[in-house]
Design a protein around this motif. Structure first.
Motif, PDB file in Angstrom:
ATOM      1  N   ILE A   1       0.826  -1.216   0.000  1.00  0.00           N
ATOM      2  CA  ILE A   1       0.000   0.000   0.000  1.00  0.00           C
ATOM      3  C   ILE A   1       0.858   1.262   0.000  1.00  0.00           C
ATOM      4  CG2 ILE A   1      -1.669   1.335   1.347  1.00  0.00           C
ATOM      5  CD1 ILE A   1      -3.047  -1.254   2.077  1.00  0.00           C
ATOM      6  N   PRO A   2       1.782   1.448   0.942  1.00  0.00           N
ATOM      7  CA  PRO A   2       2.621   2.656   0.865  1.00  0.00           C
ATOM      8  C   PRO A   2       3.529   2.676  -0.363  1.00  0.00           C
ATOM      9  CG  PRO A   2       3.385   1.224   2.625  1.00  0.00           C
ATOM     10  CD  PRO A   2       2.071   0.693   2.173  1.00  0.00           C
ATOM     11  N   PHE A   3       3.950   1.507  -0.856  1.00  0.00           N
ATOM     12  CA  PHE A   3       4.770   1.472  -2.062  1.00  0.00           C
ATOM     13  C   PHE A   3       3.995   1.996  -3.265  1.00  0.00           C
ATOM     14  CE2 PHE A   3       7.839  -0.687   0.341  1.00  0.00           C
ATOM     15  CZ  PHE A   3       8.975  -0.901  -0.415  1.00  0.00           C
ATOM     16  N   ALA A   4       2.679   1.797  -3.256  1.00  0.00           N
ATOM     17  CA  ALA A   4       1.855   2.236  -4.380  1.00  0.00           C
ATOM     18  C   ALA A   4       1.751   3.752  -4.474  1.00  0.00           C
ATOM     19  CB  ALA A   4       0.456   1.624  -4.272  1.00  0.00           C
ATOM     20  N   THR A   5       2.102   4.468  -3.422  1.00  0.00           N
ATOM     21  CA  THR A   5       1.972   5.933  -3.410  1.00  0.00           C
ATOM     22  C   THR A   5       3.300   6.644  -3.653  1.00  0.00           C
ATOM     23  OG1 THR A   5       2.379   6.096  -1.011  1.00  0.00           O
ATOM     24  CG2 THR A   5       0.115   5.684  -1.719  1.00  0.00           C
ATOM     25  N   MET A   6       4.383   5.906  -3.844  1.00  0.00           N
ATOM     26  CA  MET A   6       5.719   6.493  -3.852  1.00  0.00           C
ATOM     27  C   MET A   6       5.932   7.516  -4.969  1.00  0.00           C
ATOM     28  SD  MET A   6       7.681   5.479  -1.368  1.00  0.00           S
ATOM     29  CE  MET A   6       9.313   5.766  -2.034  1.00  0.00           C
ATOM     30  N   THR A   7       5.349   7.303  -6.145  1.00  0.00           N
ATOM     31  CA  THR A   7       5.684   8.133  -7.308  1.00  0.00           C
ATOM     32  C   THR A   7       4.866   9.410  -7.405  1.00  0.00           C
ATOM     33  OG1 THR A   7       4.155   6.819  -8.652  1.00  0.00           O
ATOM     34  CG2 THR A   7       6.478   6.160  -8.646  1.00  0.00           C
ATOM     35  N   ASN A   8       3.870   9.568  -6.528  1.00  0.00           N
ATOM     36  CA  ASN A   8       3.031  10.761  -6.602  1.00  0.00           C
ATOM     37  C   ASN A   8       3.537  11.818  -5.621  1.00  0.00           C
ATOM     38  OD1 ASN A   8       0.257  12.208  -5.451  1.00  0.00           O
ATOM     39  ND2 ASN A   8       0.269  11.916  -7.672  1.00  0.00           N
ATOM     40  N   ARG A   9       3.482  13.070  -6.031  1.00  0.00           N
ATOM     41  CA  ARG A   9       4.016  14.145  -5.205  1.00  0.00           C
ATOM     42  C   ARG A   9       3.180  14.366  -3.947  1.00  0.00           C
ATOM     43  NH1 ARG A   9       4.679  19.531  -8.419  1.00  0.00           N
ATOM     44  NH2 ARG A   9       2.414  19.229  -8.533  1.00  0.00           N
ATOM     45  N   GLU A  10       1.857  14.334  -4.079  1.00  0.00           N
ATOM     46  CA  GLU A  10       0.999  14.571  -2.920  1.00  0.00           C
ATOM     47  C   GLU A  10       0.910  13.338  -2.019  1.00  0.00           C
ATOM     48  OE1 GLU A  10       0.182  15.413  -5.973  1.00  0.00           O
ATOM     49  OE2 GLU A  10       0.128  17.614  -5.870  1.00  0.00           O
ATOM     50  N   TRP A  11       0.726  12.172  -2.629  1.00  0.00           N
ATOM     51  CA  TRP A  11       0.564  10.946  -1.852  1.00  0.00           C
ATOM     52  C   TRP A  11       1.892  10.311  -1.456  1.00  0.00           C
ATOM     53  CZ3 TRP A  11      -4.197   7.884  -1.285  1.00  0.00           C
ATOM     54  CH2 TRP A  11      -5.338   8.591  -1.667  1.00  0.00           C
ATOM     55  N   GLY A  12       2.969  10.769  -2.054  1.00  0.00           N
ATOM     56  CA  GLY A  12       4.260  10.129  -1.817  1.00  0.00           C
ATOM     57  C   GLY A  12       4.761  10.213  -0.396  1.00  0.00           C
ATOM     58  N   GLN A  13       4.213  11.122   0.412  1.00  0.00           N
ATOM     59  CA  GLN A  13       4.635  11.227   1.811  1.00  0.00           C
ATOM     60  C   GLN A  13       4.334   9.938   2.584  1.00  0.00           C
ATOM     61  OE1 GLN A  13       2.829  14.695   3.498  1.00  0.00           O
ATOM     62  NE2 GLN A  13       3.940  16.132   2.174  1.00  0.00           N
ATOM     63  N   ILE A  14       3.263   9.241   2.163  1.00  0.00           N
ATOM     64  CA  ILE A  14       2.933   7.975   2.830  1.00  0.00           C
ATOM     65  C   ILE A  14       4.057   6.968   2.616  1.00  0.00           C
ATOM     66  CG2 ILE A  14       1.306   6.049   2.915  1.00  0.00           C
ATOM     67  CD1 ILE A  14      -0.863   7.971   1.975  1.00  0.00           C
ATOM     68  N   GLY A  15       4.477   6.811   1.373  1.00  0.00           N
ATOM     69  CA  GLY A  15       5.550   5.873   1.076  1.00  0.00           C
ATOM     70  C   GLY A  15       6.882   6.299   1.668  1.00  0.00           C
ATOM     71  N   THR A  16       7.169   7.613   1.646  1.00  0.00           N
ATOM     72  CA  THR A  16       8.424   8.108   2.213  1.00  0.00           C
ATOM     73  C   THR A  16       8.502   7.836   3.703  1.00  0.00           C
ATOM     74  OG1 THR A  16       8.517   9.855   0.540  1.00  0.00           O
ATOM     75  CG2 THR A  16       9.882  10.134   2.498  1.00  0.00           C
ATOM     76  N   ASN A  17       7.413   8.110   4.411  1.00  0.00           N
ATOM     77  CA  ASN A  17       7.401   7.843   5.845  1.00  0.00           C
ATOM     78  C   ASN A  17       7.488   6.350   6.139  1.00  0.00           C
ATOM     79  OD1 ASN A  17       6.965   8.979   8.646  1.00  0.00           O
ATOM     80  ND2 ASN A  17       5.257   7.527   8.551  1.00  0.00           N
ATOM     81  N   TYR A  18       6.899   5.539   5.259  1.00  0.00           N
ATOM     82  CA  TYR A  18       6.998   4.087   5.444  1.00  0.00           C
ATOM     83  C   TYR A  18       8.446   3.631   5.323  1.00  0.00           C
ATOM     84  CZ  TYR A  18       6.226  -0.900   4.773  1.00  0.00           C
ATOM     85  OH  TYR A  18       6.265  -2.264   4.895  1.00  0.00           O
ATOM     86  N   PHE A  19       9.167   4.169   4.354  1.00  0.00           N
ATOM     87  CA  PHE A  19      10.576   3.824   4.200  1.00  0.00           C
ATOM     88  C   PHE A  19      11.374   4.244   5.425  1.00  0.00           C
ATOM     89  CE2 PHE A  19      10.630   2.686  -0.347  1.00  0.00           C
ATOM     90  CZ  PHE A  19      11.624   1.727  -0.297  1.00  0.00           C
ATOM     91  N   ARG A  20      11.049   5.399   5.973  1.00  0.00           N
ATOM     92  CA  ARG A  20      11.724   5.840   7.194  1.00  0.00           C
ATOM     93  C   ARG A  20      11.477   4.854   8.330  1.00  0.00           C
ATOM     94  NH1 ARG A  20       9.618  12.095   6.910  1.00  0.00           N
ATOM     95  NH2 ARG A  20      11.037  12.838   5.269  1.00  0.00           N
ATOM     96  N   GLY A  21      10.238   4.372   8.419  1.00  0.00           N
ATOM     97  CA  GLY A  21       9.923   3.388   9.448  1.00  0.00           C
ATOM     98  C   GLY A  21      10.671   2.084   9.255  1.00  0.00           C
ATOM     99  N   LEU A  22      10.836   1.667   7.981  1.00  0.00           N
ATOM    100  CA  LEU A  22      11.596   0.452   7.696  1.00  0.00           C
ATOM    101  C   LEU A  22      13.042   0.584   8.172  1.00  0.00           C
ATOM    102  CD1 LEU A  22      10.572  -0.785   4.119  1.00  0.00           C
ATOM    103  CD2 LEU A  22      10.129  -1.891   6.305  1.00  0.00           C
ATOM    104  N   PHE A  23      13.664   1.703   7.842  1.00  0.00           N
ATOM    105  CA  PHE A  23      15.045   1.918   8.262  1.00  0.00           C
ATOM    106  C   PHE A  23      15.143   2.027   9.783  1.00  0.00           C
ATOM    107  CE2 PHE A  23      15.726   3.068   3.816  1.00  0.00           C
ATOM    108  CZ  PHE A  23      16.977   2.520   3.591  1.00  0.00           C
ATOM    109  N   ALA A  24      14.128   2.622  10.409  1.00  0.00           N
ATOM    110  CA  ALA A  24      14.128   2.726  11.871  1.00  0.00           C
ATOM    111  C   ALA A  24      14.072   1.339  12.511  1.00  0.00           C
ATOM    112  CB  ALA A  24      12.945   3.578  12.338  1.00  0.00           C
ATOM    113  N   LEU A  25      13.230   0.455  11.989  1.00  0.00           N
ATOM    114  CA  LEU A  25      13.147  -0.903  12.527  1.00  0.00           C
ATOM    115  C   LEU A  25      14.437  -1.684  12.283  1.00  0.00           C
ATOM    116  CD1 LEU A  25       9.512  -1.989  11.575  1.00  0.00           C
ATOM    117  CD2 LEU A  25      10.449  -1.778  13.866  1.00  0.00           C
TER     118      LEU A  25
END
Length: 290
Positions: free
Chosen positions: A207-231
């Protein structure tokens, strides 16, 4: 004759209390040594290596349940992207060919990200595992408390103690042993809880990967990646906590003050549990994940 009887009884009580203290100490430190020694092996494993059965279940759920939802989201995002792109160019009056090449390129990237979600996600944890394994080479072997030498020192000190002092010491070691057993359980819960959090986090990855390429929705995917690196890097912070614990415990001297040493080890173990709990929020702060 009575003196010899009383001396025999006193010696029997002394031996009983000494054995009780030794047993409490052995059980107490054996549990803590085992759990602290397992932290490196637990946090250094990838999700598929920690439990293959759970990983397969999560992957199947993600592919069969979450991926169709991600497909609908990416369709909506791409349609929204196309409409926004066309309307931004003076209501379709300033259209050029490059716009469509750019759009199809972003579409290919979006589809690639969703179709390779688990590969990308596991790559992040493989990197985290590499960091933890490198840290384990520096920290390993320094966290275990030498039980045999500690008990030998305490036996020497207990030979000079009165019966009343031995009774108090036996009760204190019993109490501390019970608390340390709880701490060892807490350490297990922290390690297992982190892995379960990883499984939950990766189960909805499409789900967050599906939003990565859009400028408005991409914050969801970006924050998800941050969470992955945090874990992933939380494991490294946990290894640092274990290393600090090992250094602190190594500075304790039994010969100086037995009770201070006993409660010092217990306090350091409580501190270890507290810092392990804090690693999750600290890692998220470092990577600005929320």
């Amino acid at each position: 004759m009575l003196d010899s009887v009383f001396e025999a009884i006193e010696e029997w009580i002394r031996t009983l209390l000494t054995n009780m203290v030794d047993s409490n100490l052995t059980t107490m430190f054996a549990d803590v040594n085992e759990k602290t020694g397992q932290i490196a092996s637990q946090v250094g494993q990838t999700p598929q290596g920690w439990n293959g059965g759970i990983f397969s279940m999560i992957q199947n759920l993600s592919n069969t349940v979450i991926l169709p939802i991600a497909g609908m989201i990416i369709t909506f995002v791409l349609c929204y992207e196309l409409i926004s792109m066309l309307t931004e160019k003076n209501n379709m009056h300033d259209i050029d060919t490059w716009m469509f090449f750019k759009y199809f390129f972003k579409m290919m990237i979006a589809v690639y990200l969703v179709s390779h979600t688990f590969t990308i996600t596991m790559a992040v944890f493989d990197m985290g595992q590499s960091v933890v394994n490198s840290a384990a080479g520096v920290i390993s072997g320094e966290t275990a408390i030498d039980i045999s030498s500690m008990i030998t020192e305490m036996d020497t000190v207990m030979e000079t103690m009165e019966i009343g002092e031995l009774v108090v010491l036996a009760l204190e070691t019993l109490l501390v042993s019970f608390c340390m057993r709880i701490m060892s359980i807490v350490i297990t819960i922290i390690c297992y809880g982190r892995m379960i959090e990883i499984y939950l986090y990766t189960s909805v990855a499409p789900i967050p990967f599906a939003t990565m390429t859009n400028r408005e929705w991409g914050q969801i995917g970006t924050n998800y990646f941050r969470g992955l690196f945090a874990l992933a890097f939380q494991a490294f912070l946990m290894m640092v906590c274990v290393g600090i614990y090992g250094v602190l415990v190594a500075t304790i001297q039994i010969s100086d003050n037995m009770r201070t040493a006993l409660f010092g080890v217990a306090a350091y173990t409580v501190l270890l549990c507290y810092t392990l709990l804090k690693t999750s929020s600290l890692s998220k702060q470092i990577f600005n994940a929320h």
